[in-house]
Design an enzyme around this catalytic site. Structure first.
Site, short mmCIF file in Angstrom:
data_model
loop_
_atom_site.label_atom_id
_atom_site.label_comp_id
_atom_site.label_asym_id
_atom_site.label_seq_id
_atom_site.Cartn_x
_atom_site.Cartn_y
_atom_site.Cartn_z
N ASP A 1 0.82 -1.20 0.00
CA ASP A 1 0.00 0.00 0.00
C ASP A 1 0.86 1.25 0.00
OD1 ASP A 1 0.97 -0.52 2.56
OD2 ASP A 1 -0.97 -0.39 3.58
N ASP B 1 7.26 3.71 3.07
CA ASP B 1 7.55 4.75 4.08
C ASP B 1 9.05 4.73 4.38
OD1 ASP B 1 7.13 6.66 6.07
OD2 ASP B 1 6.51 5.21 7.56
N LYS C 1 5.94 7.79 0.42
CA LYS C 1 6.36 8.94 1.24
C LYS C 1 7.86 9.11 1.04
CE LYS C 1 3.27 8.45 5.23
NZ LYS C 1 3.26 8.04 6.65
N ASP D 1 -4.92 1.43 7.53
CA ASP D 1 -5.64 1.49 8.81
C ASP D 1 -5.00 2.41 9.82
OD1 ASP D 1 -3.32 -0.20 9.30
OD2 ASP D 1 -4.26 -0.69 11.20
N ARG E 1 -10.02 0.88 7.18
CA ARG E 1 -9.56 0.27 5.93
C ARG E 1 -10.65 0.34 4.86
NH1 ARG E 1 -4.75 -2.47 7.01
NH2 ARG E 1 -4.56 -3.48 9.01
#
Ligand code: 5GP
Ligand code: MG
Length: 192
Positions: free
Chosen positions: A108, A111, A139, A167, A173
């Site tokens: 998803d 990071d 990100k 989430d 979600r």
């Protein structure tokens, strides 16, 4: 009976909407086109990092008509926090053989880079013909381990986002959009 337009009302626990359902859908279609271009009509194996990538994987793979196989890996999560802590662990691993297969790893959000680096390492040990990575969100400014995904949906700033599979303490979600969690909730509420 009047029908409610689910994009017109913002969920009260969101500070703002970053991507609407329609924007996500459009970008997922474009990503599928980019992916199809790279694989031609050939078969590949999708490995989805769950739970977060569930919605993205389900929507993306339905936009792809190549023959695909699917497996999932489960990685230990943030728990009830909004920042990455410690080292991610594999909680549940692959069940299908990926030796000599073309693998597309889906997550998803990218990071710190720790999760995708961990799972990529696991996959590479199993001798795939190739490994590519696809993330819906990136990100970019948060990386602790250098990692560039082959396919990126949206580059985003350093904000904790929820919805469309993502989430906070296992909730949200099911939001159809992606939004920034309200700062009011960033200190865990009693249910978190
Ligand atoms: P990394 O290992 O790259 O630091 O983190 C990747 C994982 O952290 C993602 O798979 C996702 O589960 C979680 N994560 C990172 N940033 C966010 C965020 O803004 N919102 C949510 N809900 N999860 C995030
Ligand atoms: Mg995740």
């Amino acid at each position: 009976m009047p029908t409610k337009n689910r994009n017109s009302e913002q969920h009260p626990d969101l500070e703002s909407v970053m991507f609407t359902e329609a924007q996500i859908k459009k970008r997922v279609r474009e990503l599928a086109r980019e992916i199809r271009k790279v694989y031609g009509g050939g078969e590949f194996t999708i490995i989805s990092i769950i739970n977060g990538a569930v919605m993205f994987t389900a929507d993306l793979m339905r936009e792809i008509d190549n023959p695909v196989r699917l497996d999932c890996v489960r990685i230990s999560s943030y728990g009830n926090r909004t920042t990455s802590v410690g080292t991610p662990q594999i909680v549940s691993s692959l069940t299908i053989d990926i030796a000599r297969r073309h693998v597309l790893l889906i997550d998803d959000i990218l990071d710190t880079g720790k999760t995708i680096t961990l799972v990529s390492g696991l996959i590479m040990k199993l001798g795939p013909a190739s490994l590519r990575t696809c993330v819906l969100l990136d990100k970019v400014g948060r990386r602790q381990v250098p990692f560039d995904a082959d396919f990126v949906g949206f580059k985003i700033p350093d904000k904790f986002v929820i919805g469309y599979g993502l989430d906070f303490a296992e909730r949200y979600r099911n939001l159809p959009c992606i939004g920034v969690l309200s700062p009011r909730l960033q200190n865990p509420p009693e249910w978190a």
